[in-house]
Enzyme design. Structure first.
Site, PDB file in Angstrom:
ATOM      1  N   SER A 104       0.814  -1.218   0.000  1.00  0.00           N
ATOM      2  CA  SER A 104       0.000   0.000   0.000  1.00  0.00           C
ATOM      3  C   SER A 104       0.853   1.277   0.000  1.00  0.00           C
ATOM      4  O   SER A 104       0.554   2.218  -0.732  1.00  0.00           O
ATOM      5  CB  SER A 104      -0.974   0.007   1.170  1.00  0.00           C
ATOM      6  OG  SER A 104      -0.292   0.218   2.379  1.00  0.00           O
ATOM      7  N   ALA A 106       3.980   1.794  -1.106  1.00  0.00           N
ATOM      8  CA  ALA A 106       4.641   2.012  -2.404  1.00  0.00           C
ATOM      9  C   ALA A 106       3.624   2.405  -3.469  1.00  0.00           C
ATOM     10  O   ALA A 106       3.929   3.203  -4.361  1.00  0.00           O
ATOM     11  CB  ALA A 106       5.392   0.753  -2.822  1.00  0.00           C
ATOM     12  N   ALA A 107       2.403   1.869  -3.377  1.00  0.00           N
ATOM     13  CA  ALA A 107       1.387   2.198  -4.383  1.00  0.00           C
ATOM     14  C   ALA A 107       0.932   3.649  -4.226  1.00  0.00           C
ATOM     15  O   ALA A 107       0.746   4.355  -5.226  1.00  0.00           O
ATOM     16  CB  ALA A 107       0.199   1.244  -4.272  1.00  0.00           C
ATOM     17  N   ASP A 148       8.940  -4.048  -3.975  1.00  0.00           N
ATOM     18  CA  ASP A 148       7.606  -3.426  -3.998  1.00  0.00           C
ATOM     19  C   ASP A 148       7.530  -2.300  -5.027  1.00  0.00           C
ATOM     20  O   ASP A 148       6.659  -2.296  -5.898  1.00  0.00           O
ATOM     21  CB  ASP A 148       7.271  -2.807  -2.626  1.00  0.00           C
ATOM     22  CG  ASP A 148       6.683  -3.822  -1.677  1.00  0.00           C
ATOM     23  OD1 ASP A 148       7.019  -5.013  -1.822  1.00  0.00           O
ATOM     24  OD2 ASP A 148       5.905  -3.415  -0.796  1.00  0.00           O
TER      25      ASP A 148
END
Ligand code: PMV
Length: 309
Positions: A104, A106-107, A148
């Site tokens: 989450s 890194a997104a 990630d």
């Protein structure tokens, strides 16, 4: 107004050993995603970052220096060469569960970088996006491998070796993965630090385990590229056995792995940092329903069924 997205991710093979230079495989999970929206704000207001899910707003000038949202905005604006003197509102939200190994953080960072680069009409390559996000990951996760940010920025299944290789994987035959959440939050930083202490105590034992996990990842790459799905299942089971020896499984993970295998999964393993968080099961169209049911009955809190292609 400019909007950009970034999907979640899951590690299929090689977690933990990847921190020590062995290969790993991760894939995007498009069912969940982070969103960042950039719009102009009133003159003189400066840059505001709205974290919608947390119900918080930070003014760039006043946010604590270690705030990850602030950091990615500052790094991105510097990288784009546009300076910090803008009047903007950047709103972020996400459907990716937090601290569950779905990437989450890194997104959200990736969505922000994409939205800002679109807003300023300056294109950044996936590699450049990944590098920016990695800077923030490093500050917050101690010694991240970088897998990630890589899989999320490239949005492709990747075969990854820290600081060396990042290759897009050709998936010969699409396959179905169920991601099941134990409901136990497990911060990656804590699990990674504990593995490091164990490695420092028994370096040769742990290096051997990391080597074996690396071998599994190499064989898994071949299985994915050749479409030998049953072999992938065996390798997931083998990878899970090695992760258990490393000490990162938990009773909840063991229960879900057992339930998935008994219900007909071709393979099952914990995914990500372990000690909680997620497990994954490899299924077919025929076994999908039974495995979903068994995982629910065994206490899975959240389930995502995703096709890898
Ligand atoms: O829990 P996740 O998916 O963020 O995975 C952590 C993966 C580790 O290999 C344990 C750490 C890393 O930085 O690669």
């Amino acid at each position: 107004m400019t909007v950009a997205y970034a999907s979640g991710k899951v590690i299929l093979f090689g977690e933990h050993a990847v921190v020590y230079g062995r290969p790993a495989i991760a894939v995007p999970v498009t069912q969940v995603r982070a969103q960042a929206m950039v719009e102009g704000a009133a003159r003189g207001r400066g840059i505001a970052i709205v974290a919608q899910d947390l119900g918080q707003t930070y003014l760039l000038g006043q946010a604590p220096p270690d705030n990850p949202l602030r950091q990615i905005v500052v790094l991105t604006l510097q990288r784009l060469g546009v300076g910090l003197a803008h009047d903007l509102t950047i709103t972020v939200s996400s459907t990716i569960p937090i601290a569950r190994g779905l990437g989450s953080g890194a997104a959200i960072s990736t969505a922000i970088v994409r939205a800002l680069s679109k807003y300023f009409d300056k294109e950044l390559s996936p590699r450049a996006i990944s590098d920016l996000v990695y800077e923030v990951e490093k500050i917050h996760h101690g010694t991240p491998s970088g897998i990630d940010n890589t899989v999320i920025a490239f949005e492709r299944p990747v075969y990854f070796v820290k600081s060396q290789t990042c290759e897009a994987l050709r998936v010969k035959r699409p396959f179905i993965i169920i991601i099941a959440d134990t409901g136990v939050q497990s911060p990656t930083k804590v699990a990674v630090a504990e593995v490091r202490r164990a490695w420092e105590r028994e370096p040769s034992r742990y290096d051997r385990l990391f080597d074996q996990i690396g071998e599994v990842a190499i064989r898994a790459r071949r299985a994915i590229e050749e479409g030998t799905i049953e072999e992938m299942g065996h390798l997931m089971n083998e990878n899970h056995r090695l992760l258990r020896l490393i000490g990162v499984s938990s009773p909840e993970l063991e229960e879900l792995v057992r339930a998935a295998r008994e219900a007909g999964a071709l393979g099952a393993k914990l995914s990500g940092a372990g000690r909680g968080g997620n497990m994954i099961a490899l299924v077919t169209e025929e076994t999908k329903g039974a495995v979903v049911k068994a995982l629910r009955e065994a206490g899975a809190k959240d389930l995502i069924v995703t096709e890898v292609k």
